[in-house]
Design a protein around this motif. Structure first.
Motif, PDB file in Angstrom:
ATOM      1  N   UNK A   7       0.819  -1.215   0.000  1.00  0.00           N
ATOM      2  CA  UNK A   7       0.000   0.000   0.000  1.00  0.00           C
ATOM      3  C   UNK A   7       0.853   1.266   0.000  1.00  0.00           C
ATOM      4  N   UNK A   8       2.142   1.124   0.080  1.00  0.00           N
ATOM      5  CA  UNK A   8       3.035   2.284   0.105  1.00  0.00           C
ATOM      6  C   UNK A   8       3.279   2.773  -1.322  1.00  0.00           C
ATOM      7  N   UNK A   9       2.632   3.899  -1.659  1.00  0.00           N
ATOM      8  CA  UNK A   9       2.782   4.449  -3.004  1.00  0.00           C
ATOM      9  C   UNK A   9       3.756   5.632  -3.027  1.00  0.00           C
ATOM     10  N   UNK A  10       4.439   5.878  -1.931  1.00  0.00           N
ATOM     11  CA  UNK A  10       5.357   6.993  -1.873  1.00  0.00           C
ATOM     12  C   UNK A  10       6.732   6.600  -2.361  1.00  0.00           C
ATOM     13  N   UNK A  11       7.720   7.398  -1.968  1.00  0.00           N
ATOM     14  CA  UNK A  11       9.099   7.091  -2.309  1.00  0.00           C
ATOM     15  C   UNK A  11       9.374   7.155  -3.791  1.00  0.00           C
ATOM     16  N   UNK A  12      10.295   6.316  -4.263  1.00  0.00           N
ATOM     17  CA  UNK A  12      10.732   6.393  -5.667  1.00  0.00           C
ATOM     18  C   UNK A  12       9.639   6.024  -6.668  1.00  0.00           C
ATOM     19  N   UNK A  13       8.555   5.397  -6.203  1.00  0.00           N
ATOM     20  CA  UNK A  13       7.496   4.995  -7.123  1.00  0.00           C
ATOM     21  C   UNK A  13       6.370   6.018  -7.242  1.00  0.00           C
ATOM     22  N   UNK A  14       6.426   7.077  -6.456  1.00  0.00           N
ATOM     23  CA  UNK A  14       5.307   8.027  -6.399  1.00  0.00           C
ATOM     24  C   UNK A  14       4.994   8.624  -7.770  1.00  0.00           C
ATOM     25  N   UNK A  15       6.005   9.058  -8.486  1.00  0.00           N
ATOM     26  CA  UNK A  15       5.772   9.663  -9.802  1.00  0.00           C
ATOM     27  C   UNK A  15       5.195   8.639 -10.779  1.00  0.00           C
ATOM     28  N   UNK A  16       5.718   7.434 -10.736  1.00  0.00           N
ATOM     29  CA  UNK A  16       5.237   6.383 -11.636  1.00  0.00           C
ATOM     30  C   UNK A  16       3.762   6.077 -11.380  1.00  0.00           C
ATOM     31  N   UNK A  17       3.387   6.029 -10.118  1.00  0.00           N
ATOM     32  CA  UNK A  17       1.990   5.780  -9.772  1.00  0.00           C
ATOM     33  C   UNK A  17       1.107   6.908 -10.312  1.00  0.00           C
ATOM     34  N   UNK A  18       1.573   8.127 -10.222  1.00  0.00           N
ATOM     35  CA  UNK A  18       0.812   9.261 -10.751  1.00  0.00           C
ATOM     36  C   UNK A  18       0.628   9.153 -12.260  1.00  0.00           C
ATOM     37  N   UNK A  31       4.231   4.049 -18.491  1.00  0.00           N
ATOM     38  CA  UNK A  31       4.335   3.866 -17.043  1.00  0.00           C
ATOM     39  C   UNK A  31       4.148   2.398 -16.664  1.00  0.00           C
ATOM     40  N   UNK A  32       3.206   1.738 -17.307  1.00  0.00           N
ATOM     41  CA  UNK A  32       2.992   0.316 -17.034  1.00  0.00           C
ATOM     42  C   UNK A  32       4.206  -0.501 -17.458  1.00  0.00           C
ATOM     43  N   UNK A  33       4.795  -0.141 -18.586  1.00  0.00           N
ATOM     44  CA  UNK A  33       6.018  -0.810 -19.039  1.00  0.00           C
ATOM     45  C   UNK A  33       7.149  -0.602 -18.036  1.00  0.00           C
ATOM     46  N   UNK A  34       7.277   0.612 -17.556  1.00  0.00           N
ATOM     47  CA  UNK A  34       8.320   0.914 -16.582  1.00  0.00           C
ATOM     48  C   UNK A  34       8.089   0.142 -15.280  1.00  0.00           C
ATOM     49  N   UNK A  61      -3.368  -4.566 -20.935  1.00  0.00           N
ATOM     50  CA  UNK A  61      -2.515  -5.711 -21.229  1.00  0.00           C
ATOM     51  C   UNK A  61      -1.113  -5.518 -20.656  1.00  0.00           C
ATOM     52  N   UNK A  62      -0.610  -4.293 -20.725  1.00  0.00           N
ATOM     53  CA  UNK A  62       0.711  -4.009 -20.164  1.00  0.00           C
ATOM     54  C   UNK A  62       0.682  -4.066 -18.643  1.00  0.00           C
ATOM     55  N   UNK A  63      -0.424  -3.655 -18.047  1.00  0.00           N
ATOM     56  CA  UNK A  63      -0.561  -3.763 -16.593  1.00  0.00           C
ATOM     57  C   UNK A  63      -0.518  -5.227 -16.156  1.00  0.00           C
TER      58      UNK A  63
END
Length: 221
Positions: A7-18, A31-34, A61-63
């Motif tokens: 559930x932690x969407x912060x840190x280095x993944x925050x931008x990717x989640x956005x 973003x899904x590919x990354x 499909x990428x997700x």
């Protein structure tokens, strides 16, 4: 065993989640590919949540590919929980991902959705069932799936027929029994599925239309 607080969407993944929720589908696809390239289990919740609402087929499909890159012991329990969602797309996409991951621990959750009221969910459940059915339970699965013969439009019926055919020869006695149903739609669908089993290259739509005419009019008409 991998234990992760997904559930932690912060840190280095925050931008990717956005970016997974960006307006531009190309950005979401990248973003899904990354996410899949990173294969960070902390992204599990973000990927599953996005599957439930993503409108673009290619992004979905990428997700799924990204989820398949993560440890099954993290993703499978999360996807199984999603099968209880009130959102049809959430259930359908979770079924699709589970079928790709191929972990049979998901079987009880998958088998509970064979009769889902939403056709897309049921179709995903049928496809997942073929991939996840425990050895030795193919005949029981064929009997269960056969209760859905005659359901929906041509696309729904073709999905069910393909799932039944993939179960192998255990399906033939089930189709023979369905061919005696009092419901002409069930009889026609069973006949078209039998034809598909014996000749995979046959045109399902033509077979279904011909079988439907016979089933409705009667064999002696």
């Amino acid at each position: 065993m991998v234990v992760v607080n997904t559930t932690n969407h912060g840190g280095p993944n925050a931008h990717l989640v956005d970016v997974l929720a960006a307006a531009d589908p190309s950005s979401r696809l990248r973003a899904a590919l990354s996410a899949g390239t990173r294969a960070d289990p902390h992204l599990t919740d973000a990927l599953v949540d996005r599957c439930a609402v993503e409108p673009d087929f290619f992004v979905r499909d990428m997700l799924t590919w990204a989820l398949c890159r993560l440890p099954a012991e993290v993703t499978v329990p999360r996807l199984v929980r999603e099968l209880g969602s009130d959102t049809a797309q959430a259930r359908s996409q979770s079924l699709h991902s589970l079928s790709k991951i191929g972990d049979r621990q998901a079987w009880p959750g998958v088998s509970a959705l064979f009769h889902d009221e939403h056709d897309d969910v049921a179709r995903s459940a049928w496809r997942a069932a073929v991939a996840l059915v425990p050895p030795g339970e193919e005949a029981a699965l064929a009997s269960d799936l056969a209760t859905q013969l005659g359901r929906g439009d041509r696309h729904v019926q073709l999905s069910l027929s393909r799932a039944l055919v993939e179960l192998g020869d255990v399906v033939l006695p089930v189709l023979d029994a369905a061919g005696t149903s009092l419901d002409p739609r069930v009889r026609a669908h069973a006949e078209a599925t039998t034809q598909l089993y014996h000749d995979p290259d046959s045109g399902f739509t033509v077979s279904l239309e011909m079988a439907t005419r016979v089933a409705v009019a009667g064999p002696d008409t």
